[in-house]
Design a protein around this motif. Structure first.
Motif, PDB file in Angstrom:
ATOM      1  N   VAL A 131      44.714 -41.225 -19.970  1.00  0.00           N
ATOM      2  CA  VAL A 131      43.794 -40.470 -19.114  1.00  0.00           C
ATOM      3  C   VAL A 131      43.559 -41.237 -17.810  1.00  0.00           C
ATOM      4  CG1 VAL A 131      41.429 -39.609 -18.895  1.00  0.00           C
ATOM      5  CG2 VAL A 131      42.679 -39.298 -21.035  1.00  0.00           C
ATOM      6  N   TRP A 132      43.299 -42.548 -17.926  1.00  0.00           N
ATOM      7  CA  TRP A 132      43.051 -43.340 -16.720  1.00  0.00           C
ATOM      8  C   TRP A 132      44.280 -43.375 -15.818  1.00  0.00           C
ATOM      9  CZ3 TRP A 132      38.250 -43.207 -16.834  1.00  0.00           C
ATOM     10  CH2 TRP A 132      37.501 -43.490 -17.972  1.00  0.00           C
ATOM     11  N   ARG A 133      45.442 -43.330 -16.439  1.00  0.00           N
ATOM     12  CA  ARG A 133      46.673 -43.334 -15.637  1.00  0.00           C
ATOM     13  C   ARG A 133      46.863 -42.002 -14.915  1.00  0.00           C
ATOM     14  NH1 ARG A 133      50.348 -43.284 -19.625  1.00  0.00           N
ATOM     15  NH2 ARG A 133      50.563 -41.024 -19.385  1.00  0.00           N
ATOM     16  N   ASP A 134      46.697 -40.905 -15.658  1.00  0.00           N
ATOM     17  CA  ASP A 134      47.025 -39.595 -15.100  1.00  0.00           C
ATOM     18  C   ASP A 134      45.912 -38.989 -14.257  1.00  0.00           C
ATOM     19  OD1 ASP A 134      49.349 -39.938 -16.446  1.00  0.00           O
ATOM     20  OD2 ASP A 134      48.951 -38.458 -18.023  1.00  0.00           O
ATOM     21  N   LEU A 135      44.671 -39.490 -14.424  1.00  0.00           N
ATOM     22  CA  LEU A 135      43.562 -38.915 -13.651  1.00  0.00           C
ATOM     23  C   LEU A 135      43.722 -39.141 -12.155  1.00  0.00           C
ATOM     24  CD1 LEU A 135      40.114 -39.400 -15.435  1.00  0.00           C
ATOM     25  CD2 LEU A 135      41.087 -37.303 -14.514  1.00  0.00           C
ATOM     26  N   CYS A 175      44.090 -34.326 -14.884  1.00  0.00           N
ATOM     27  CA  CYS A 175      45.212 -35.244 -15.087  1.00  0.00           C
ATOM     28  C   CYS A 175      46.532 -34.618 -14.631  1.00  0.00           C
ATOM     29  CB  CYS A 175      45.311 -35.641 -16.556  1.00  0.00           C
ATOM     30  SG  CYS A 175      44.019 -36.793 -17.094  1.00  0.00           S
ATOM     31  N   ARG A 176      46.570 -33.312 -14.633  1.00  0.00           N
ATOM     32  CA  ARG A 176      47.792 -32.615 -14.228  1.00  0.00           C
ATOM     33  C   ARG A 176      47.705 -32.093 -12.796  1.00  0.00           C
ATOM     34  NH1 ARG A 176      49.638 -29.439 -19.768  1.00  0.00           N
ATOM     35  NH2 ARG A 176      49.979 -31.344 -20.980  1.00  0.00           N
ATOM     36  N   GLY A 177      46.671 -32.535 -12.067  1.00  0.00           N
ATOM     37  CA  GLY A 177      46.559 -32.172 -10.657  1.00  0.00           C
ATOM     38  C   GLY A 177      46.076 -30.765 -10.407  1.00  0.00           C
ATOM     39  N   ASP A 178      45.429 -30.150 -11.399  1.00  0.00           N
ATOM     40  CA  ASP A 178      44.907 -28.790 -11.244  1.00  0.00           C
ATOM     41  C   ASP A 178      43.573 -28.861 -10.503  1.00  0.00           C
ATOM     42  OD1 ASP A 178      43.916 -26.241 -11.452  1.00  0.00           O
ATOM     43  OD2 ASP A 178      44.222 -26.053 -13.614  1.00  0.00           O
ATOM     44  N   GLY A 179      43.526 -28.309  -9.304  1.00  0.00           N
ATOM     45  CA  GLY A 179      42.314 -28.362  -8.496  1.00  0.00           C
ATOM     46  C   GLY A 179      41.359 -27.213  -8.723  1.00  0.00           C
ATOM     47  N   SER A 180      41.597 -26.385  -9.754  1.00  0.00           N
ATOM     48  CA  SER A 180      40.749 -25.208  -9.972  1.00  0.00           C
ATOM     49  C   SER A 180      39.550 -25.501 -10.863  1.00  0.00           C
ATOM     50  CB  SER A 180      41.579 -24.087 -10.603  1.00  0.00           C
ATOM     51  OG  SER A 180      41.985 -24.442 -11.926  1.00  0.00           O
ATOM     52  N   VAL A 181      39.332 -26.746 -11.229  1.00  0.00           N
ATOM     53  CA  VAL A 181      38.225 -27.086 -12.125  1.00  0.00           C
ATOM     54  C   VAL A 181      36.898 -26.827 -11.406  1.00  0.00           C
ATOM     55  CG1 VAL A 181      37.144 -28.949 -13.437  1.00  0.00           C
ATOM     56  CG2 VAL A 181      39.635 -28.816 -13.275  1.00  0.00           C
ATOM     57  N   THR A 182      36.009 -26.102 -12.064  1.00  0.00           N
ATOM     58  CA  THR A 182      34.724 -25.734 -11.460  1.00  0.00           C
ATOM     59  C   THR A 182      33.724 -26.889 -11.572  1.00  0.00           C
ATOM     60  OG1 THR A 182      33.777 -24.869 -13.515  1.00  0.00           O
ATOM     61  CG2 THR A 182      35.138 -23.363 -12.200  1.00  0.00           C
ATOM     62  N   PRO A 183      32.632 -26.830 -10.796  1.00  0.00           N
ATOM     63  CA  PRO A 183      31.606 -27.886 -10.905  1.00  0.00           C
ATOM     64  C   PRO A 183      31.034 -28.016 -12.308  1.00  0.00           C
ATOM     65  CG  PRO A 183      31.307 -26.661  -8.870  1.00  0.00           C
ATOM     66  CD  PRO A 183      32.375 -25.936  -9.644  1.00  0.00           C
ATOM     67  N   ASP A 184      30.803 -26.884 -12.994  1.00  0.00           N
ATOM     68  CA  ASP A 184      30.277 -26.963 -14.356  1.00  0.00           C
ATOM     69  C   ASP A 184      31.279 -27.641 -15.281  1.00  0.00           C
ATOM     70  OD1 ASP A 184      27.933 -25.766 -13.639  1.00  0.00           O
ATOM     71  OD2 ASP A 184      28.498 -23.765 -14.344  1.00  0.00           O
ATOM     72  N   GLU A 185      32.557 -27.325 -15.110  1.00  0.00           N
ATOM     73  CA  GLU A 185      33.585 -27.959 -15.936  1.00  0.00           C
ATOM     74  C   GLU A 185      33.698 -29.441 -15.619  1.00  0.00           C
ATOM     75  OE1 GLU A 185      36.381 -23.942 -16.388  1.00  0.00           O
ATOM     76  OE2 GLU A 185      36.854 -25.458 -14.888  1.00  0.00           O
ATOM     77  N   GLU A 186      33.550 -29.789 -14.349  1.00  0.00           N
ATOM     78  CA  GLU A 186      33.548 -31.209 -13.995  1.00  0.00           C
ATOM     79  C   GLU A 186      32.363 -31.918 -14.647  1.00  0.00           C
ATOM     80  OE1 GLU A 186      33.779 -32.297  -9.966  1.00  0.00           O
ATOM     81  OE2 GLU A 186      35.862 -31.649  -9.711  1.00  0.00           O
TER      82      GLU A 186
END
Length: 740
Positions: free
Chosen positions: A329-333, A300-311
């Motif tokens: 959440v739907w707005r910020d995602l 939601c905050r534009g952090d691209g470091s999320v791993t596949p397991d976390e996704e």
């Protein structure tokens, strides 16, 4: 309201006795409260504390603030060491307990009451305590003050320590057992760390976090977070059982905290209390989905470091909570869509549509399209191609057929064992694209033979229309199918002949492979009909001759099959001048020889005896079979036939007819059985009738003369010819010619 109790060692309490006892309480205490609180009433100084402290030293003893639950009500208990009791003995302490209804703590975290105004340092002078109408937190542990303190806490990185601590606390809350031990010289630091952790939790989760800021028995404490001093911890007997122990004087323990704990620490670093509230709204720390909640917040905050397991954890959280996910959440995602992986993008797309997030669902659909393209470009198996195409189809953004084709072509190099499943799993609208890719990959493969297994060829043949773009592949598939399925050979041959492969395509080789076993006359006739009015290609032109040879050979169907004659007629129409045409003429001659009257049969036998460029073996076997079928005919017919054929043909017929006689008949041995006698008599009659026509066959006459000379044979022949005196006379003349 909340009830209060004071407990200490007194000379004479409300009951008149001496010693440790409740010395004051709020009237109307619920039944059983004293008994429920009593097990918590203890205080033992640290082992390194002065044994006989003076009044100035008493303030250095750690204060114990305990929070737990008794009989469904919150218990807050503050213990302070007093030193001497009424008798002058050391070991006295004062415990101030507060038992409240659950709603009294609504909106509060128990750790906020560390320095609350209602705590008293000494027992009340009277036995009656006022009820507490409201539990008011102290100001020392508000979030802003704690954030200021945390920035400089500890010898190492306080935020890394906080992350490890949050991970540990979340673990014990999730398991429902175990404890986290905090070790420090200053109980104030322990209270602050407990407060920081409590503010990191939703209020409901904080209400389940029992704690004690100081105990001399950390191994026996029942609370989830337990504070103690280094001296106490040094005497603990079983440190190994406390895997979650943190000495606040040391650097941060090794290891990496999870996404949730790191997010909590990051919020404290940035003093982002809204972020803590957002995490709490998505999933509390004791919820297994907490990692997914932190991943969602990061996205939601534009952090691209999320791993596949976390996704994956985030996708699981969304799937579980569905439309109960907060609207923000739907707005910020939307900020996280560009970095989402395929599984999460699919889940968000599905749930966003269900939640009515009109802007988010199309973004996710486009993201799915991008990821499907990446998945297709990296696919190594056809199943992956079909799966990616199916994913795109479900999101309403169908995959580009050209990408499906290109991906499938690359996968062919690894073999096609999963083609059937891939086709079944591929969306209907993209199956042709998948097949086109398979065919293109086969066309460019240098090891096509190892890939085109029988099962694969049968499956590809079901989609034969897609094979025409690669004639070389089509020819190999059709050859395999035709070779293994005789009933399909005619249809497969037609498909082969319609291929346009130019001069480089070896259609002849494929046809010869398909027709390695000659067909029946009916099948060969169907094949010629399928080829149309033009003569068949060279590979098929020889096929009728092979069919005729098979029919004429021993054990074959025989040239008597009406289909053989129809085939011969058709062959002569299409190929009158070739070897097949000449063989067809032989077959027609054979048919005439065994069915026509003697004059025409004689001409047919002459044709069989002189093949004139036809297949020698076919002519030989056809003549022999015709002779065999003519041998049972009446003697008059046979004599007329022999008279009509040239001498060489006559000699061959005579040889075949005598060769077919039983051995005793040929040798003239007696006695003969009834059928043997009849056969001998009829063949002798043929010889006699032939002589009557002015013709002769020396070898046949020699046999007849030898057979008729025996006494019994002569009697039997005389009886056989009784009504034909002219033949009896001819027999006497035959015997006389051989007399000495």
């Amino acid at each position: 309201m909340a009830w209060q109790l004071h407990y200490t060692s007194a000379r004479s309490g409300p009951t008149g006795r001496a010693g440790f006892q409740f010395v004051a309480e709020t009237p109307g205490l619920p039944d059983g409260t004293r008994a429920a609180v009593t097990p918590y009433l203890s205080y033992r100084p640290p082992p390194d504390a002065p044994l006989s402290p003076g009044d100035a030293e008493l303030d250095l003893f750690p204060v114990s603030l305990l929070y737990d639950e008794v009989d469904g009500r919150p218990l807050l208990l503050r213990c302070r060491y007093l030193g001497r009791d009424y008798s002058g003995r050391y070991g006295n302490f004062f415990a101030h307990a507060v038992v409240a209804e659950p709603e009294e703590l609504e909106g509060l975290r128990p750790a906020e009451l560390w320095q609350a105004a209602h705590w008293t340092p000494l027992p009340a002078p009277g036995a009656v305590l006022d009820p507490l109408e409201e539990l008011t937190p102290g100001s020392a542990l508000d979030p802003e003050a704690l954030a200021e303190w945390l920035a400089g806490a500890g010898p190492g990185d306080p935020y890394a320590l906080l992350a490890r601590l949050v991970d540990a606390v979340a673990g014990v809350l999730g398991r429902g057992h175990g404890r986290v031990v905090l070790v420090a010289d200053d109980v104030e630091a322990i209270a602050r760390w407990i407060a920081v952790v409590s503010y990191s939790l939703p209020v409901a989760a904080a209400a389940r976090l029992s704690f004690v800021t100081y105990t001399a028995d950390p191994e026996g404490a029942a609370q989830r977070v337990v504070g103690t001093t280094p001296a106490v911890w040094a005497t603990a007997q079983n440190h190994a059982s406390h895997a979650s122990a943190f000495d606040l004087r040391d650097a941060v323990p090794d290891g990496r905290a999870g996404r949730f704990a790191r997010t909590v620490a990051g919020c404290w670093r940035a003093r982002d209390f809204g972020g803590l509230d957002a995490l709490a709204e998505l999933a509390p720390p004791d919820d297994p989905a907490r990692e997914g909640a932190a991943a969602l917040l990061a996205l939601c905050r534009g952090d691209g470091s999320v791993t596949p397991d976390e996704e994956g954890a985030a996708a699981e959280l969304l799937a579980r909570r569905g439309t109960a996910v907060p609207a923000w959440v739907w707005r910020d995602l939307a900020h996280g869509v560009p970095s989402m992986g395929l599984d999460l993008a699919l889940t968000v797309h599905e749930r966003a549509r269900a939640a009515g997030a009109a802007d988010l669902a199309p973004r996710c659909a486009r993201r799915v399209g991008e990821l499907v393209s990446e998945r297709l470009s990296g696919a190594s198996r056809l199943a992956e191609v079909a799966e990616a195409a199916g994913v795109a189809e479900r999101t309403g953004v169908p995959a580009d057929p050209r990408e499906v084709t290109a991906s499938a072509a690359r996968c062919v190099r690894r073999g096609l064992p999963e083609l059937k499943d891939a086709l079944a799993g591929c969306p209907m609208g993209l199956r042709d694209a998948l097949l086109d890719g398979v065919v293109a990959g086969l066309a460019g493969s240098g090891d096509r033979a190892s890939v085109l297994t029988p099962e694969t060829c049968d499956l590809l043949h079901e989609h034969v229309g897609r094979l025409r773009a690669a004639p070389g592949v089509a020819a190999a598939v059709l050859a395999s199918v035709g070779r293994r399925h005789p009933g399909r050979r005619v249809a497969v041959t037609g498909e082969l002949l319609r291929l346009d492969g130019g001069g480089s395509l070896d259609i002849g080789g494929a046809l010869r492979e398909i027709w390695a076993t000659p067909p029946s006359a009916s099948a060969c006739l169907d094949l010629l009909d399928a080829c149309g009015p033009a003569p068949p290609p060279p590979a098929l032109a020889e096929l009728p001759s092979r069919t005729f040879a098979r029919l004429a050979s021993t054990g074959g169907d025989g040239l008597t099959d009406p289909a053989a004659l129809r085939l011969a007629e058709r062959v002569r129409e299409l190929m009158p001048d070739g070897r097949a045409g000449r063989d067809a003429a032989l077959v027609q001659a054979y048919g005439m020889a065994i069915t026509a009257g003697a004059p025409r049969a004689a001409r047919a036998l002459e044709r069989l005896a002189e093949p004139g460029g036809a297949t020698e073996r076919l002519a030989r076997e056809a003549f022999a079979d015709a002779a065999r079928r003519l041998s049972p005919r009446p003697p008059g017919f046979r004599a007329e036939l022999l008279a009509a054929v040239p001498a060489p043909v006559r000699a061959r017929l005579a040889e075949r007819w005598t060769a077919e006689l039983p051995g005793r008949v040929r040798a003239g041995r007696a006695p003969l059985r009834g059928g043997e006698v009849e056969r001998r008599n009829e063949l002798v009659e043929v010889v006699l009738r032939l002589r009557g026509r002015g013709a002769a066959e020396p070898s046949l006459e020699a046999w007849a003369r030898a057979a008729a000379r025996r006494w019994l044979a002569a009697k039997q022949l005389d009886s056989h010819l009784a009504r034909r005196p002219e033949l009896r006379a001819e027999l006497r003349a035959l015997l006389a010619e051989g007399a000495p």
